[in-house]
Design an enzyme around this catalytic site. Structure first.
Site, PDB file in Angstrom:
ATOM      1  N   ARG A 250       0.820  -1.328   0.042  1.00  0.00           N
ATOM      2  CA  ARG A 250      -0.086   0.037  -0.046  1.00  0.00           C
ATOM      3  C   ARG A 250       0.519   1.092   0.023  1.00  0.00           C
ATOM      4  O   ARG A 250       0.292   2.368  -0.299  1.00  0.00           O
ATOM      5  CB  ARG A 250      -0.963   0.105   1.132  1.00  0.00           C
TER       6      ARG A 250
ATOM      7  N   GLU B 251       1.046  -6.925  13.016  1.00  0.00           N
ATOM      8  CA  GLU B 251      -0.094  -7.208  13.685  1.00  0.00           C
ATOM      9  C   GLU B 251      -0.582  -8.422  13.301  1.00  0.00           C
ATOM     10  O   GLU B 251      -1.214  -9.066  14.407  1.00  0.00           O
ATOM     11  CB  GLU B 251      -1.164  -5.840  13.340  1.00  0.00           C
TER      12      GLU B 251
HETATM   13  O1  LIG Z   1       2.746  -1.807  11.637  1.00  0.00           O
HETATM   14  P1  LIG Z   1       2.706  -3.171  11.072  1.00  0.00           P
HETATM   15  O2  LIG Z   1       2.250  -3.989  12.251  1.00  0.00           O
HETATM   16  O3  LIG Z   1       3.850  -3.881  10.582  1.00  0.00           O
HETATM   17  O4  LIG Z   1       1.484  -3.171  10.212  1.00  0.00           O
HETATM   18  C1  LIG Z   1       1.657  -2.184   9.284  1.00  0.00           C
HETATM   19  C2  LIG Z   1       1.710  -2.964   7.688  1.00  0.00           C
HETATM   20  O5  LIG Z   1       0.680  -3.904   7.515  1.00  0.00           O
HETATM   21  C3  LIG Z   1      -0.110  -3.666   6.337  1.00  0.00           C
HETATM   22  O6  LIG Z   1       0.589  -4.251   5.353  1.00  0.00           O
HETATM   23  P2  LIG Z   1       0.634  -5.913   4.956  1.00  0.00           P
HETATM   24  O7  LIG Z   1       1.659  -6.404   5.591  1.00  0.00           O
HETATM   25  O8  LIG Z   1      -0.685  -6.506   5.422  1.00  0.00           O
HETATM   26  O9  LIG Z   1       0.782  -6.009   3.391  1.00  0.00           O
HETATM   27  P3  LIG Z   1      -0.178  -5.302   2.128  1.00  0.00           P
HETATM   28  O10 LIG Z   1       0.260  -3.933   2.063  1.00  0.00           O
HETATM   29  O11 LIG Z   1       0.461  -6.145   0.866  1.00  0.00           O
HETATM   30  O12 LIG Z   1      -1.609  -5.558   2.458  1.00  0.00           O
HETATM   31  C4  LIG Z   1      -0.012  -2.092   6.053  1.00  0.00           C
HETATM   32  O13 LIG Z   1      -0.030  -1.540   4.660  1.00  0.00           O
HETATM   33  C5  LIG Z   1       1.397  -1.919   6.560  1.00  0.00           C
HETATM   34  O14 LIG Z   1       2.802  -2.365   5.790  1.00  0.00           O
HETATM   35  N1  LIG Z   2      -5.781  -3.159  11.554  1.00  0.00           N
HETATM   36  C1  LIG Z   2      -5.075  -2.745  10.403  1.00  0.00           C
HETATM   37  N2  LIG Z   2      -5.767  -2.418   9.292  1.00  0.00           N
HETATM   38  C2  LIG Z   2      -5.236  -2.289   8.096  1.00  0.00           C
HETATM   39  N3  LIG Z   2      -4.010  -2.377   7.866  1.00  0.00           N
HETATM   40  C3  LIG Z   2      -3.232  -2.941   8.732  1.00  0.00           C
HETATM   41  N4  LIG Z   2      -2.043  -3.490   8.844  1.00  0.00           N
HETATM   42  C4  LIG Z   2      -1.667  -3.755   9.839  1.00  0.00           C
HETATM   43  N5  LIG Z   2      -2.832  -3.790  10.906  1.00  0.00           N
HETATM   44  C5  LIG Z   2      -3.823  -3.315   9.943  1.00  0.00           C
END
Ligand SMILES: O=P(O)(O)OC[C@H]1O[C@H](OP(=O)(O)OP(=O)(O)O)[C@H](O)[C@@H]1O
Ligand SMILES: Nc1ncnc2[nH]cnc12
Length: 237
Positions: A123, A160
């Site tokens: 993202r 998370e």
């Molecule tokens: O602070 P954190 O606990 O590390 O979480 C935040 C990360 O989680 C999500 O990405 P995700 O790993 O779900 O990947 P995506 O963007 O490919 O959906 C979000 O876009 C952040 O990169």
């Molecule tokens: N609660 C949440 N919602 C969307 N993106 C996330 N990435 C990690 N935690 C998330």
């Protein structure tokens, strides 16, 4: 899985409003090297009008976010930022707000003018390149493991809802280049801390982090060490 060994001191910037980060503090009196000009010729983020514009945009952006319970796994309250990109007017607002927020937080200090914006898979790719163009900076992706050719540096991290690996291509950042890491959301901070570890492995100078949204109760900023962290919005969910 061992998370990246970055420092565990709280970041310098403090959030005071529980819902919207409005400009209750004085705006910086000077601007970044890519200032946004207001109608009077002044730099937008330094004016009351700029401050009010930023607050108004933030309210609109917050209202556009989606909320989904139990995604991707039970117990997670997922906040969906994708609606910010569906409507071109909201998309424009988002970029404008990020630019104003950077002006406000970093001011004209050339030590904080990034050479490179690093965006996190996936993202962070949605707005990182557009923001990089506005700031006259390069863009470099951090990707999940196995997606990029050539030699890469790797960092493991916990987030998370699981464990993952990030990579960056060797040579993507030149030693000494100033780097701003951007992503949509900071939750536990694992992803951002892993990205910081990659930047450091390549010899980059990490000057800050920028997030659209913070989930404060997960205290992700505690993983980011003594590096400036800027967030546009936050949620108490
Ligand atoms: O602070 P954190 O606990 O590390 O979480 C935040 C990360 O989680 C999500 O990405 P995700 O790993 O779900 O990947 P995506 O963007 O490919 O959906 C979000 O876009 C952040 O990169
Ligand atoms: N609660 C949440 N919602 C969307 N993106 C996330 N990435 C990690 N935690 C998330």
């Amino acid at each position: 899985m061992t998370p990246p060994a970055d420092a565990a001191q709280p970041a310098a910037s403090t959030i005071t409003n529980p819902t919207v980060l409005t400009s209750s503090t004085e705006l910086a009196s000077t601007t970044t090297t890519a200032p946004v000009q207001d109608a009077s010729g002044g730099d937008s983020a330094t004016t009351a009008a700029g401050s009010s514009e930023l607050a108004s945009i933030k309210t609109k952006l917050l209202a556009s976010l989606g909320h989904f319970a139990d995604f991707p796994i039970p117990g997670i309250k997922f906040i969906d930022i994708l609606p910010l990109f569906r409507d071109p007017a909201v998309h424009v607002d988002l970029l404008r707000a990020l630019e104003l927020q950077i002006q406000k937080e970093f001011g004209a200090d050339s030590a904080h003018k990034p050479d490179i914006i690093v965006g996190l898979d996936a993202r962070g790719f949605l707005f990182g390149p557009s923001l990089a163009l506005r700031l006259d900076a390069g863009f470099v992706p951090v990707r999940k493991k196995g997606k990029m050719p050539g030699p890469c540096v790797t960092a493991a991290y916990e987030k998370e809802y699981g464990t993952d690996y990030f990579q960056m291509q060797e040579g993507a950042i030149k030693p000494g280049q100033k780097v701003l890491v951007v992503d949509d959301i900071i939750a536990t901070g694992g992803s951002a801390a892993a990205a910081a570890s990659l930047v450091k492995q390549l010899g980059g100078e990490l000057i800050g982090y920028l997030f659209i949204l913070e989930i404060p109760f997960l205290n992700g900023r505690s993983k980011l060490g003594d590096v400036k962290m800027v967030t546009l919005l936050e949620t108490d969910e």
